[in-house]
Design a protein around this motif. Structure first.
Motif, mmCIF file in Angstrom:
data_model
loop_
_atom_site.group_PDB
_atom_site.id
_atom_site.type_symbol
_atom_site.label_atom_id
_atom_site.label_comp_id
_atom_site.label_asym_id
_atom_site.label_seq_id
_atom_site.Cartn_x
_atom_site.Cartn_y
_atom_site.Cartn_z
ATOM 1 N N LYS A 99 39.618 11.148 140.259
ATOM 2 C CA LYS A 99 38.227 10.432 140.542
ATOM 3 C C LYS A 99 37.751 10.202 139.087
ATOM 4 N N ASN A 114 37.458 18.534 137.035
ATOM 5 C CA ASN A 114 36.747 19.414 137.467
ATOM 6 C C ASN A 114 37.048 20.233 138.842
ATOM 7 N N GLU A 115 36.376 21.203 139.582
ATOM 8 C CA GLU A 115 36.813 21.670 140.698
ATOM 9 C C GLU A 115 36.953 20.898 141.939
ATOM 10 N N ASN A 116 36.129 19.727 141.767
ATOM 11 C CA ASN A 116 36.430 18.773 142.933
ATOM 12 C C ASN A 116 37.170 17.703 142.507
ATOM 13 N N ARG A 138 37.325 15.613 140.189
ATOM 14 C CA ARG A 138 36.911 14.393 139.172
ATOM 15 C C ARG A 138 36.972 14.822 137.800
ATOM 16 N N LYS A 156 36.367 15.536 134.146
ATOM 17 C CA LYS A 156 35.272 16.510 133.644
ATOM 18 C C LYS A 156 35.274 16.174 132.136
#
Ligand SMILES: Cc1cc2nc3c(=O)[nH]c(=O)nc-3n(C[C@H](O)[C@H](O)[C@H](O)COP(=O)(O)OP(=O)(O)OC[C@H]3O[C@@H](n4cnc5c(N)ncnc54)[C@H](O)[C@@H]3O)c2cc1C
Length: 428
Positions: free
Chosen positions: A119, A211-213, A215, A217
């Motif tokens: 994302k 990142n952890e979602n 997306r 980073k």
């Protein structure tokens, strides 16, 4: 009544439909999965920057299509049965054709980088990409753009209008040096930097980090540097949108292979615009030319053939135009990025770094080959004529004024340009 079906409602497909209608009563259906109506793809950036509304991108009023009996269908063609002359849509509907025009445009390149589908990672080609960009830049402070082409520089300008910090990675030693000669490319590099863009020459993307979602980073460059960002713009060029046609009897290479009549290897099936690849392009023209005016010319040409007046596609001399932030660029004929022994370049640049001219000519015959102009508007028809008449460099220089839209420019710079030319020529 003959049924002509066109897949793609871009400049190529729509120009073809309009010109068929001028000469024929055939039933015309134009299909697109992207938008209800034809829009100007080249102006997408102005919607994001707030200079235009989406509706301003439509060159024709919505009633135009019905009035001209051009049927529009918003749907995705999943497969084509060329034997049965039938299109199969993703909805399981079908449509038969007598003649089929493929005008399916381009998609942006992805080169298999780690993280390319995260994302916040996207290109900019379609209406949906623009909508996604709106979404992806809602809380975006920092973006990285990969690839130094015309869409990349537009994206940089777009993001800067939203106060997003931009790092721009390009592989070449100066901006677009795969197309522009080095002095031109260096001037544009400087200009892009002067707009607060962190342009990194000779730097490539290694991977994109999540990142952890899920997306983006950050990205990692080929030298191992990590650059934090919330958006990655993939601008490493486009390629013909032909994946759904692979594994069929249609002959494809990078694009859909066509002859000089824009006909594919299958009877009654043609291809135009960004998706078409000429089997035998004219000298100094590329087999695939993903530019607006080439799509328009192909659409016009094919419409003649489809309405009983078969003509070959003859694009003439190459020309193109673009904008790099404040600098307008135009090119006519051929100015090589890395000229060989037989090509000489005359380069004049104004000291403010916003105006320049590069003229290419043949070292042996002095024949004028082409011109790049920056920050100066030139008349296309004049250069076209000079190229067709095989004019020499001295004729071009002596008459450059004729080609200029801005007479004041010449009153101010003519002497300087001539002086520079003389000095440069002595060095050759
Ligand atoms: C941001 C941007 C800026 C640009 N700026 C310039 C510029 O300044 N100057 C210039 O000369 N060129 C520019 N270009 C390039 C130019 O816009 C293209 O060359 C041109 O629009 C291509 O037109 P086309 O008709 O070939 O295809 P497209 O306009 O791409 O239309 C193809 C259509 O076919 C649809 N389609 C494809 N496959 C299917 C399917 N299976 N089923 C249904 N529908 C399908 C697509 O969704 C799309 O709507 C720019 C491009 C972009 C993205």
């Amino acid at each position: 009544m003959e049924q002509i079906v066109i897949i793609g409602n871009g400049i190529a497909g729509i120009t073809c439909a309009r010109h068929i209608r001028k000469n024929s009563d055939a039933k015309i259906t134009v299909i697109s999965a992207e938008s209800d109506y034809f829009f100007s793809r080249t102006a997408l950036m102005y919607v994001y920057m707030g200079h235009m509304k989406w509706n301003h991108l439509k060159p024709y009023e919505d009633w135009f299509w019905e009035k001209n009996r051009i049927g529009l269908k918003k749907a995705w063609v999943e497969t084509i049965d060329f034997e049965e002359k039938t299109l199969h849509f993703s909805t399981e509907e079908t449509l038969n054709y007598d003649k089929l025009v493929l005008a399916t445009g381009s998609v942006y390149n992805k080169f298999g980088w780690e993280g390319q589908d995260l994302k916040g990672v996207q290109g900019l080609v379609s209406k949906q990409d623009l909508e996604l960009l709106e979404e992806n830049t809602q809380n975006c402070k920092k973006a990285v753009i990969i690839g130094g082409g015309l869409i990349g520089v537009e994206l940089a300008e777009m993001l800067k209008t939203r106060n997003i910090e931009v790092t721009f990675l390009i592989r070449e030693e100066a901006f677009w040096h795969n197309v522009l000669p080095i002095q031109d490319a260096q001037m544009i590099s400087k200009h892009i930097k002067s707009h607060g863009v962190d342009l990194r020459e000779e730097t490539e993307l290694d991977k994109i980090v999540a990142n952890e979602n899920g997306r983006v980073k950050s990205i990692i460059t080929n030298s191992g540097e990590e650059i934090e960002c919330q958006l990655v713009g993939l601008c490493t060029g486009v390629r013909p949108n032909v994946d759904f046609l692979k594994n069929s009897s249609l002959e494809t290479d990078k694009g859909i292979l066509v002859d000089e009549f824009l006909q594919t290897n299958i009877k009654d099936v043609y291809a135009i615009g960004d998706c078409a690849q000429l089997k035998q392009p004219l000298s100094h023209r590329k087999p695939i030319e993903a530019v607006w005016y080439a799509g328009r010319m192909m659409g016009e040409t094919l419409a003649q053939t489809l309405t009983g007046n078969a003509i070959k596609y003859k694009p003439g001399n190459w020309f193109n135009s673009a904008k790099f932030f404040d600098i307008e660029y135009q090119t006519y004929g051929n100015v090589s990025a890395k000229p060989g022994d037989n090509e000489m370049h005359f380069h004049w640049q104004h000291k403010e770094n916003t105006k320049a001219i590069t003229i290419a000519f043949d070292a042996n015959s002095n024949k004028f080959l082409g011109i790049n102009t920056f920050g100066i508007r030139m008349r296309h028809s004049v250069f076209d004529q000079w190229l067709n008449e095989n004019r020499k460099i001295d004729h071009v220089l002596a008459n450059l004024k004729q080609a200029n839209f801005d007479p004041e420019f010449y009153t101010r710079y003519e002497k300087e340009i001539f002086k520079s030319f003389k000095e440069n020529l002595q060095k050759f």
